[in-house]
Design a protein around this motif. Sequence first.
Motif, PDB file in Angstrom:
ATOM      1  N   ARG A 237      -0.357   7.174   4.821  1.00 61.25           N
ATOM      2  CA  ARG A 237       0.501   7.155   3.625  1.00 61.25           C
ATOM      3  C   ARG A 237       1.956   6.940   4.021  1.00 61.25           C
ATOM      4  O   ARG A 237       2.685   6.196   3.375  1.00 61.25           O
ATOM      5  N   GLY A 238       2.371   7.612   5.074  1.00 57.30           N
ATOM      6  CA  GLY A 238       3.747   7.468   5.533  1.00 57.30           C
ATOM      7  C   GLY A 238       4.047   6.058   5.999  1.00 57.30           C
ATOM      8  O   GLY A 238       5.134   5.540   5.783  1.00 57.30           O
ATOM      9  N   MET A 239       3.075   5.422   6.634  1.00 57.56           N
ATOM     10  CA  MET A 239       3.278   4.063   7.115  1.00 57.56           C
ATOM     11  C   MET A 239       3.308   3.069   5.958  1.00 57.56           C
ATOM     12  O   MET A 239       4.082   2.110   5.976  1.00 57.56           O
ATOM     13  N   LEU A 240       2.481   3.297   4.958  1.00 51.97           N
ATOM     14  CA  LEU A 240       2.409   2.348   3.849  1.00 51.97           C
ATOM     15  C   LEU A 240       3.529   2.540   2.835  1.00 51.97           C
ATOM     16  O   LEU A 240       4.107   1.572   2.351  1.00 51.97           O
ATOM     17  N   GLY A 241       3.827   3.784   2.515  1.00 46.44           N
ATOM     18  CA  GLY A 241       4.790   4.041   1.454  1.00 46.44           C
ATOM     19  C   GLY A 241       6.172   4.389   1.932  1.00 46.44           C
ATOM     20  O   GLY A 241       7.070   4.594   1.136  1.00 46.44           O
ATOM     21  N   GLY A 242       6.385   4.475   3.219  1.00 47.54           N
ATOM     22  CA  GLY A 242       7.682   4.886   3.734  1.00 47.54           C
ATOM     23  C   GLY A 242       7.818   6.383   3.654  1.00 47.54           C
ATOM     24  O   GLY A 242       6.925   7.102   3.220  1.00 47.54           O
TER      25      GLY A 242
END
Length: 168
Positions: free
Chosen positions: A137-142
């Motif tokens: 999630r952190g990689m995709l959504g910042g």
Amino acid sequence: MAGKARKDLAKANVAALSTLHIGSLVFNGAFIVFSLIFRSRSLVTYAVLSIPAFACQYILESSGRPKYTTLNGKSSLKSAGEDLAAPGLTEYLFDVVWVTWACLLAVLALGDKAWWLFAIVPVFGLWKGWGLIGAARGMLGGPQGQPQGGEEQQQAAPQNRRQRRMAA
């Protein structure tokens, strides 16, 4: 140099697999002998809950065992196998085997109720999986929860060293 590294990896893998198989023989053999001779333990539960450890050992064996070729009577290293000291999935496979061995010892000492300790394996898997989902999630959504002003400040910051010096 690369040949030496491959040979060293092959030796390390053979040593790790040897230790794994000897440990498995000792722990599983002791459990079966103790269960049959001294105190009756549930062999059905043992068989069912040992399947993941045996599957992990098979995966480690098939992926980590070095492969050799013989040509004109000389044996040469074809593949050193995967690095069994690598972090990640390999590490988790070893963890499943070790938790199974710990459960075998606990069952021998405490009785069949100690098989509930084996619940650590799926709980650990869920915990690690949840961490992977959070990372994805952190990689995709910042980054989450950052104030909007932080993005503007980040964009306004100079991009290279020269621009930072000029701004200061």
